[in-house]
Scaffold this motif. Sequence first.
Motif, PDB file in Angstrom:
ATOM      1  N   MET A  52       0.846  -1.191   0.000  1.00  0.00           N
ATOM      2  CA  MET A  52       0.000   0.000   0.000  1.00  0.00           C
ATOM      3  C   MET A  52       0.885   1.245   0.000  1.00  0.00           C
ATOM      4  O   MET A  52       1.857   1.319   0.748  1.00  0.00           O
ATOM      5  CB  MET A  52      -0.917   0.002   1.227  1.00  0.00           C
ATOM      6  N   ILE A  53       0.529   2.202  -0.847  1.00  0.00           N
ATOM      7  CA  ILE A  53       1.315   3.429  -0.965  1.00  0.00           C
ATOM      8  C   ILE A  53       0.441   4.622  -0.569  1.00  0.00           C
ATOM      9  O   ILE A  53      -0.631   4.830  -1.142  1.00  0.00           O
ATOM     10  CB  ILE A  53       1.840   3.625  -2.392  1.00  0.00           C
ATOM     11  N   PHE A  54       0.912   5.393   0.398  1.00  0.00           N
ATOM     12  CA  PHE A  54       0.226   6.605   0.827  1.00  0.00           C
ATOM     13  C   PHE A  54       0.863   7.803   0.123  1.00  0.00           C
ATOM     14  O   PHE A  54       2.077   7.993   0.189  1.00  0.00           O
ATOM     15  CB  PHE A  54       0.323   6.775   2.343  1.00  0.00           C
ATOM     16  N   PHE A  55       0.041   8.594  -0.531  1.00  0.00           N
ATOM     17  CA  PHE A  55       0.503   9.769  -1.264  1.00  0.00           C
ATOM     18  C   PHE A  55       0.008  11.040  -0.586  1.00  0.00           C
ATOM     19  O   PHE A  55      -1.192  11.195  -0.344  1.00  0.00           O
ATOM     20  CB  PHE A  55      -0.061   9.765  -2.693  1.00  0.00           C
ATOM     21  N   ASP A  56       0.915  11.960  -0.304  1.00  0.00           N
ATOM     22  CA  ASP A  56       0.501  13.312   0.057  1.00  0.00           C
ATOM     23  C   ASP A  56       0.054  14.012  -1.225  1.00  0.00           C
ATOM     24  O   ASP A  56       0.597  13.750  -2.304  1.00  0.00           O
ATOM     25  CB  ASP A  56       1.674  14.053   0.698  1.00  0.00           C
ATOM     26  N   LEU A  57      -0.927  14.903  -1.110  1.00  0.00           N
ATOM     27  CA  LEU A  57      -1.486  15.550  -2.303  1.00  0.00           C
ATOM     28  C   LEU A  57      -0.714  16.801  -2.710  1.00  0.00           C
ATOM     29  O   LEU A  57      -0.190  16.894  -3.831  1.00  0.00           O
ATOM     30  CB  LEU A  57      -2.953  15.911  -2.056  1.00  0.00           C
ATOM     31  N   ASP A  58      -0.666  17.777  -1.802  1.00  0.00           N
ATOM     32  CA  ASP A  58      -0.068  19.072  -2.134  1.00  0.00           C
ATOM     33  C   ASP A  58       1.451  18.980  -2.124  1.00  0.00           C
ATOM     34  O   ASP A  58       2.064  18.764  -1.080  1.00  0.00           O
ATOM     35  CB  ASP A  58      -0.529  20.138  -1.136  1.00  0.00           C
ATOM     36  N   GLY A  59       2.044  19.129  -3.280  1.00  0.00           N
ATOM     37  CA  GLY A  59       3.495  19.014  -3.407  1.00  0.00           C
ATOM     38  C   GLY A  59       3.864  17.885  -4.342  1.00  0.00           C
ATOM     39  O   GLY A  59       4.260  18.122  -5.490  1.00  0.00           O
ATOM     40  N   PRO A  60       3.722  16.632  -3.900  1.00  0.00           N
ATOM     41  CA  PRO A  60       4.070  15.518  -4.786  1.00  0.00           C
ATOM     42  C   PRO A  60       3.189  15.422  -6.027  1.00  0.00           C
ATOM     43  O   PRO A  60       3.682  15.159  -7.122  1.00  0.00           O
ATOM     44  CB  PRO A  60       3.885  14.290  -3.876  1.00  0.00           C
ATOM     45  N   ILE A  61       1.876  15.638  -5.861  1.00  0.00           N
ATOM     46  CA  ILE A  61       0.939  15.482  -6.977  1.00  0.00           C
ATOM     47  C   ILE A  61       0.522  16.827  -7.561  1.00  0.00           C
ATOM     48  O   ILE A  61       0.459  16.993  -8.782  1.00  0.00           O
ATOM     49  CB  ILE A  61      -0.303  14.685  -6.522  1.00  0.00           C
ATOM     50  N   LEU A  62       0.237  17.784  -6.694  1.00  0.00           N
ATOM     51  CA  LEU A  62      -0.176  19.109  -7.150  1.00  0.00           C
ATOM     52  C   LEU A  62       0.874  20.161  -6.816  1.00  0.00           C
ATOM     53  O   LEU A  62       1.416  20.183  -5.707  1.00  0.00           O
ATOM     54  CB  LEU A  62      -1.501  19.519  -6.492  1.00  0.00           C
ATOM     55  N   ASP A  63       1.134  21.024  -7.767  1.00  0.00           N
ATOM     56  CA  ASP A  63       1.968  22.206  -7.535  1.00  0.00           C
ATOM     57  C   ASP A  63       1.051  23.294  -6.990  1.00  0.00           C
ATOM     58  O   ASP A  63       0.192  23.814  -7.705  1.00  0.00           O
ATOM     59  CB  ASP A  63       2.613  22.652  -8.842  1.00  0.00           C
ATOM     60  N   VAL A  64       1.219  23.626  -5.707  1.00  0.00           N
ATOM     61  CA  VAL A  64       0.335  24.598  -5.052  1.00  0.00           C
ATOM     62  C   VAL A  64       1.016  25.944  -4.840  1.00  0.00           C
ATOM     63  O   VAL A  64       0.467  26.822  -4.177  1.00  0.00           O
ATOM     64  CB  VAL A  64      -0.178  24.051  -3.698  1.00  0.00           C
ATOM     65  N   SER A  65       2.195  26.115  -5.393  1.00  0.00           N
ATOM     66  CA  SER A  65       2.971  27.326  -5.119  1.00  0.00           C
ATOM     67  C   SER A  65       2.253  28.590  -5.576  1.00  0.00           C
ATOM     68  O   SER A  65       2.287  29.621  -4.892  1.00  0.00           O
ATOM     69  CB  SER A  65       4.350  27.239  -5.777  1.00  0.00           C
ATOM     70  N   GLU A  66       1.582  28.537  -6.720  1.00  0.00           N
ATOM     71  CA  GLU A  66       0.892  29.727  -7.226  1.00  0.00           C
ATOM     72  C   GLU A  66      -0.300  30.079  -6.340  1.00  0.00           C
ATOM     73  O   GLU A  66      -0.567  31.258  -6.086  1.00  0.00           O
ATOM     74  CB  GLU A  66       0.432  29.497  -8.665  1.00  0.00           C
ATOM     75  N   ARG A  67      -1.017  29.069  -5.860  1.00  0.00           N
ATOM     76  CA  ARG A  67      -2.162  29.332  -4.970  1.00  0.00           C
ATOM     77  C   ARG A  67      -1.691  29.984  -3.673  1.00  0.00           C
ATOM     78  O   ARG A  67      -2.272  30.976  -3.230  1.00  0.00           O
ATOM     79  CB  ARG A  67      -2.907  28.031  -4.657  1.00  0.00           C
ATOM     80  N   TYR A  68      -0.652  29.432  -3.078  1.00  0.00           N
ATOM     81  CA  TYR A  68      -0.148  29.991  -1.829  1.00  0.00           C
ATOM     82  C   TYR A  68       0.304  31.436  -2.026  1.00  0.00           C
ATOM     83  O   TYR A  68       0.003  32.311  -1.208  1.00  0.00           O
ATOM     84  CB  TYR A  68       1.017  29.144  -1.304  1.00  0.00           C
ATOM     85  N   TYR A  69       1.032  31.669  -3.106  1.00  0.00           N
ATOM     86  CA  TYR A  69       1.543  33.023  -3.337  1.00  0.00           C
ATOM     87  C   TYR A  69       0.407  33.990  -3.631  1.00  0.00           C
ATOM     88  O   TYR A  69       0.423  35.142  -3.172  1.00  0.00           O
ATOM     89  CB  TYR A  69       2.543  33.037  -4.488  1.00  0.00           C
ATOM     90  N   LYS A  70      -0.589  33.539  -4.374  1.00  0.00           N
ATOM     91  CA  LYS A  70      -1.712  34.411  -4.724  1.00  0.00           C
ATOM     92  C   LYS A  70      -2.491  34.817  -3.476  1.00  0.00           C
ATOM     93  O   LYS A  70      -2.888  35.982  -3.336  1.00  0.00           O
ATOM     94  CB  LYS A  70      -2.626  33.690  -5.715  1.00  0.00           C
ATOM     95  N   VAL A  71      -2.723  33.882  -2.561  1.00  0.00           N
ATOM     96  CA  VAL A  71      -3.417  34.213  -1.313  1.00  0.00           C
ATOM     97  C   VAL A  71      -2.602  35.227  -0.515  1.00  0.00           C
ATOM     98  O   VAL A  71      -3.127  36.246  -0.042  1.00  0.00           O
ATOM     99  CB  VAL A  71      -3.681  32.949  -0.472  1.00  0.00           C
TER     100      VAL A  71
END
Length: 211
Positions: A1-20
Amino acid sequence: MIFFDLDGPILDVSERYYKVYSDILSQNGFKTLSKSEYWNAKREKISEHDILKRSLAGPLIEQYLHEWKLIIESDPYLMYDKLQNGAVEVLETLSNNNELVLITLRTQPQQLHKQLENFNLKKYFSAVLSSSEETIPRLEIKYSLIKNFLNIQKIQDCIIIGDTETDITAGKYLGFKTIAVQNGIRSLRILKEANPTLLINSINEILEMDI
């Protein structure tokens, strides 16, 4: 079984964080750091308070944190997230021979599931683990989410793939193989300090491994 974190490994969230960050400061009359300055600070685990000090907006901290919680997972900002290069191919390949579980500390389940559907990602995961709890440490939340899930499943020899020291430490406490991804929200320096089993540039490299 493989556990995946979403934000970072799968999604690039840098623009959302910076925009907020930039919207809150701009709307309150403060100048902002550049995106690279802001994101480098986040990756080095600089606190929000210190980031605001660097932006000469220290007195705004309480209002900033309040507004951040209100809008960080809202539709107008989630639209800035994008898939990491190769993420779909990795999930497609791994899901053929492994059970994948998504683990995230997003606090709004409805928004989370809507975004997963928009990116057509839900089909790759047998379960999505999240929590709206914000009063206890993030490490404890992530550890408990996985532990409680495994108490039901009773599965051993698991892997966790994440981009923070929280992911790696939780995985180590659970006896997992831990894989740290460098292109997320933590710098190489911090990830090395967490001492993961493997340290990779992005999840694309997983396809070259025998896991």
